[in-house]
Write an enzyme that holds these catalytic residues in place. Structure first.
Site, PDB file in Angstrom:
ATOM      1  N   HIS A  31      -7.602   9.025  -1.394  1.00  0.00           N
ATOM      2  CA  HIS A  31      -7.048   8.825  -0.046  1.00  0.00           C
ATOM      3  C   HIS A  31      -8.059   9.197   1.041  1.00  0.00           C
ATOM      4  O   HIS A  31      -8.160   8.532   2.068  1.00  0.00           O
ATOM      5  CB  HIS A  31      -5.765   9.651   0.092  1.00  0.00           C
ATOM      6  CG  HIS A  31      -4.863   9.188   1.194  1.00  0.00           C
ATOM      7  ND1 HIS A  31      -3.498   9.206   1.093  1.00  0.00           N
ATOM      8  CD2 HIS A  31      -5.121   8.708   2.432  1.00  0.00           C
ATOM      9  CE1 HIS A  31      -2.961   8.750   2.219  1.00  0.00           C
ATOM     10  NE2 HIS A  31      -3.926   8.451   3.043  1.00  0.00           N
ATOM     11  N   ASP A  77       0.854  -1.189   0.000  1.00  0.00           N
ATOM     12  CA  ASP A  77       0.000   0.000   0.000  1.00  0.00           C
ATOM     13  C   ASP A  77       0.887   1.237   0.000  1.00  0.00           C
ATOM     14  O   ASP A  77       1.745   1.392   0.876  1.00  0.00           O
ATOM     15  CB  ASP A  77      -0.866  -0.018   1.270  1.00  0.00           C
ATOM     16  CG  ASP A  77      -1.797   1.178   1.339  1.00  0.00           C
ATOM     17  OD1 ASP A  77      -2.797   1.188   0.604  1.00  0.00           O
ATOM     18  OD2 ASP A  77      -1.519   2.117   2.125  1.00  0.00           O
ATOM     19  N   TYR A 121       2.552   9.972   1.471  1.00  0.00           N
ATOM     20  CA  TYR A 121       3.621   9.420   2.321  1.00  0.00           C
ATOM     21  C   TYR A 121       5.004   9.915   1.892  1.00  0.00           C
ATOM     22  O   TYR A 121       5.987   9.706   2.593  1.00  0.00           O
ATOM     23  CB  TYR A 121       3.590   7.883   2.335  1.00  0.00           C
ATOM     24  CG  TYR A 121       2.270   7.283   2.784  1.00  0.00           C
ATOM     25  CD1 TYR A 121       1.338   8.045   3.494  1.00  0.00           C
ATOM     26  CD2 TYR A 121       1.941   5.970   2.510  1.00  0.00           C
ATOM     27  CE1 TYR A 121       0.121   7.503   3.894  1.00  0.00           C
ATOM     28  CE2 TYR A 121       0.728   5.420   2.918  1.00  0.00           C
ATOM     29  CZ  TYR A 121      -0.179   6.198   3.596  1.00  0.00           C
ATOM     30  OH  TYR A 121      -1.380   5.650   3.985  1.00  0.00           O
ATOM     31  N   LYS A 165      -2.546   6.039  -3.853  1.00  0.00           N
ATOM     32  CA  LYS A 165      -3.647   6.898  -3.375  1.00  0.00           C
ATOM     33  C   LYS A 165      -3.485   8.335  -3.852  1.00  0.00           C
ATOM     34  O   LYS A 165      -2.393   8.914  -3.783  1.00  0.00           O
ATOM     35  CB  LYS A 165      -3.722   6.886  -1.849  1.00  0.00           C
ATOM     36  CG  LYS A 165      -3.989   5.528  -1.258  1.00  0.00           C
ATOM     37  CD  LYS A 165      -4.338   5.639   0.231  1.00  0.00           C
ATOM     38  CE  LYS A 165      -3.879   4.421   0.982  1.00  0.00           C
ATOM     39  NZ  LYS A 165      -2.500   4.541   1.485  1.00  0.00           N
TER      40      LYS A 165
HETATM   41  N1  LIG Z   1      -5.970   5.447   4.504  1.00  0.00           N
HETATM   42  C1  LIG Z   1      -5.446   6.058   5.537  1.00  0.00           C
HETATM   43  O1  LIG Z   1      -5.799   7.195   5.876  1.00  0.00           O
HETATM   44  C2  LIG Z   1      -4.419   5.347   6.348  1.00  0.00           C
HETATM   45  C3  LIG Z   1      -4.125   5.797   7.638  1.00  0.00           C
HETATM   46  C4  LIG Z   1      -3.148   5.120   8.367  1.00  0.00           C
HETATM   47  C5  LIG Z   1      -2.488   4.016   7.802  1.00  0.00           C
HETATM   48  N2  LIG Z   1      -2.789   3.627   6.540  1.00  0.00           N
HETATM   49  C6  LIG Z   1      -2.084   2.501   5.904  1.00  0.00           C
HETATM   50  O2  LIG Z   1      -2.093   1.419   6.789  1.00  0.00           O
HETATM   51  C7  LIG Z   1      -0.750   0.950   6.966  1.00  0.00           C
HETATM   52  C8  LIG Z   1      -0.640   0.256   8.274  1.00  0.00           C
HETATM   53  O3  LIG Z   1      -0.295   1.177   9.335  1.00  0.00           O
HETATM   54  P1  LIG Z   1      -0.969   1.175  10.713  1.00  0.00           P
HETATM   55  O4  LIG Z   1      -0.310   2.059  11.668  1.00  0.00           O
HETATM   56  O5  LIG Z   1      -2.379   1.429  10.437  1.00  0.00           O
HETATM   57  O6  LIG Z   1      -0.692  -0.380  11.089  1.00  0.00           O
HETATM   58  P2  LIG Z   1      -0.612  -1.195  12.401  1.00  0.00           P
HETATM   59  O7  LIG Z   1      -0.026  -2.480  11.928  1.00  0.00           O
HETATM   60  O8  LIG Z   1      -1.890  -1.186  13.146  1.00  0.00           O
HETATM   61  O9  LIG Z   1       0.442  -0.471  13.352  1.00  0.00           O
HETATM   62  C9  LIG Z   1       1.784  -0.320  13.004  1.00  0.00           C
HETATM   63  C10 LIG Z   1       2.563  -0.082  14.298  1.00  0.00           C
HETATM   64  O10 LIG Z   1       2.556  -1.289  15.065  1.00  0.00           O
HETATM   65  C11 LIG Z   1       3.877  -1.712  15.361  1.00  0.00           C
HETATM   66  N3  LIG Z   1       3.935  -3.167  15.102  1.00  0.00           N
HETATM   67  C12 LIG Z   1       3.998  -3.803  13.912  1.00  0.00           C
HETATM   68  N4  LIG Z   1       4.039  -5.130  14.088  1.00  0.00           N
HETATM   69  C13 LIG Z   1       3.992  -5.343  15.415  1.00  0.00           C
HETATM   70  C14 LIG Z   1       4.006  -6.522  16.197  1.00  0.00           C
HETATM   71  N5  LIG Z   1       4.068  -7.727  15.645  1.00  0.00           N
HETATM   72  N6  LIG Z   1       3.930  -6.385  17.543  1.00  0.00           N
HETATM   73  C15 LIG Z   1       3.862  -5.165  18.120  1.00  0.00           C
HETATM   74  N7  LIG Z   1       3.847  -4.013  17.431  1.00  0.00           N
HETATM   75  C16 LIG Z   1       3.919  -4.101  16.081  1.00  0.00           C
HETATM   76  C17 LIG Z   1       4.791  -0.958  14.407  1.00  0.00           C
HETATM   77  O11 LIG Z   1       5.987  -0.594  15.048  1.00  0.00           O
HETATM   78  P3  LIG Z   1       7.439  -1.067  14.475  1.00  0.00           P
HETATM   79  O12 LIG Z   1       7.634  -0.400  13.157  1.00  0.00           O
HETATM   80  O13 LIG Z   1       8.360  -0.552  15.534  1.00  0.00           O
HETATM   81  O14 LIG Z   1       7.387  -2.566  14.391  1.00  0.00           O
HETATM   82  C18 LIG Z   1       3.988   0.298  14.078  1.00  0.00           C
HETATM   83  O15 LIG Z   1       4.284   1.318  15.022  1.00  0.00           O
HETATM   84  C19 LIG Z   1       0.082   2.205   6.773  1.00  0.00           C
HETATM   85  O16 LIG Z   1       1.422   1.926   6.502  1.00  0.00           O
HETATM   86  C20 LIG Z   1      -0.629   2.804   5.595  1.00  0.00           C
HETATM   87  O17 LIG Z   1      -0.238   2.132   4.406  1.00  0.00           O
HETATM   88  C21 LIG Z   1      -3.752   4.262   5.815  1.00  0.00           C
END
Ligand SMILES: NC(=O)c1ccc[n+]([C@@H]2O[C@H](COP(=O)([O-])OP(=O)(O)OC[C@H]3O[C@@H](n4cnc5c(N)ncnc54)[C@H](OP(=O)(O)O)[C@@H]3O)[C@@H](O)[C@H]2O)c1
Length: 312
Positions: free
Chosen positions: A119, A52, A57, A86
């Site tokens: 987005h 994604d 970003y 996006k």
């Molecule tokens: N459409 C939108 O508006 C929008 C908004 C937000 C995100 N997104 C997308 O969604 C993706 C996912 O991001 P998210 O923050 O939503 O994902 P998430 O997986 O809920 O959280 C990621 C966070 O969790 C930690 N993490 C990852 N694996 C882990 C594990 N096994 N155990 C404990 N902690 C863990 C990571 O830290 P470390 O890096 O230190 O492992 C990071 O800080 C983004 O990259 C983006 O592509 C889209």
């Protein structure tokens, strides 16, 4: 399930017949350029095939670089991976959609995208400043363009064969309905925040009924503590099934019929997050009964990114 009981191989078909989205997706919202390259390569190396990205970003070049290098090194074909892009809020004016899309494609070094999403449903003042603000610090919205205007321009991208499908992100069910009803090309994907504290069941049911892929971001609650990762139901199930809380949350998301995006900068966690397996039915039901409700990201109400993932 389409691939037996192996959640890691599960794919969801797109409603226009253009392909299938691997359920396990890797998000590239990583603020640092070098970390983006390493993390994207790790994800590809551990077996993830869905990526994604977004112009917002500001790291599409690095994502593209990592993907090109990873595909070449692993003998993986472009057709074997699924890439999402996006359109940012400042490019909602119809005449800006194709140039924005082309610029993303060029930065990613790709010839097509599997899906291109708006987005957010919010149009910001058109221009190069991704975060246009007035003197008081308030976002300047663009009142001259509707989401449907933007959607029509995105439909043209599909007509021209530039992206295989289109969809929406950070959308509510009521806004989705407006587009769904008027669209010539129906949304194929909806990307929203979802985890046990924000299951978005009504939206998920609608998506299932219409064959729209529901793509959950923040399946680990953005990694925030306290959060779903520390929930007592999740940690108890993790001990019981000898998996980590993260693996339980990801399995739950996949098992309820959503695709998901997770992000990590470490290779060990990339392996952990890919190594998920089906939860026993009682465990799955128990997670569905969690009563805590919490939205972590306010982007759905303002169009302003509410959270940039940070490592702990
Ligand atoms: N459409 C939108 O508006 C929008 C908004 C937000 C995100 N997104 C997308 O969604 C993706 C996912 O991001 P998210 O923050 O939503 O994902 P998430 O997986 O809920 O959280 C990621 C966070 O969790 C930690 N993490 C990852 N694996 C882990 C594990 N096994 N155990 C404990 N902690 C863990 C990571 O830290 P470390 O890096 O230190 O492992 C990071 O800080 C983004 O990259 C983006 O592509 C889209």
């Amino acid at each position: 399930m389409t691939e037996g009981s192996d959640l890691r191989l599960k794919r969801l078909p797109l409603n226009n017949g253009s392909g299938q989205m691997p359920v396990l997706g890797f998000g590239t919202l990583i603020p640092d350029a070098a970390a983006t390259i390493a993390a994207t390569r790790n994800a590809l190396d551990v077996g993830l095939r869905h990526f994604d990205s977004a112009e917002r970003y500001r790291n599409e070049r690095e994502v593209g670089e990592a993907l090109q290098a990873g595909l070449a090194a692993g003998g993986i074909a472009r057709e074997d991976i699924f890439v999402t892009g996006k359109l940012w809020n400042t490019n909602h004016r119809p005449e800006r959609v194709e140039p924005a899309f082309e610029a993303s494609l060029k930065r990613l070094g790709l010839e097509y995208l599997d899906v291109y999403l708006a987005h957010t449903p919010f149009a910001f003042q058109a221009g190069d400043d991704q975060d246009p603000r007035d003197q008081d610090g308030n976002v300047i919205y663009d009142k001259e363009v509707t989401l449907l205007d933007t959607w029509r321009a995105m439909e043209s991208l599909v007509d021209r064969g530039k992206c295989r499908a289109i969809g929406l992100s950070d959308i509510t069910l009521s806004k989705l309905l407006l587009i769904y009803e008027s669209a010539r090309i129906k949304p194929a994907v909806v990307q929203v925040e979802a985890h046990p504290y924000l299951p978005e069941t009504e939206l998920l049911d609608f998506c299932k009924e219409k064959g729209i892929v529901f793509l959950a971001f923040a399946p680990l609650g953005h990694g925030m503590r306290p959060g779903p990762l520390d929930d007592p139901v999740i940690t108890a199930i993790a001990s019981q099934v000898e998996k980590t809380p993260a693996q339980v949350l990801l399995a739950w998301a996949a098992q309820r019929g959503t695709a998901l995006l997770t992000t990590t900068r470490t290779a060990a966690r990339a392996r952990e997050n890919f190594d998920i397996s089906v939860l026993p039915e009682e465990a799955f039901d128990e997670i569905n009964r969690i009563k805590t409700r919490q939205r972590l990201n306010s982007v759905v109400t303002t169009g302003v990114p509410g959270f940039i993932a940070q490592g702990r």
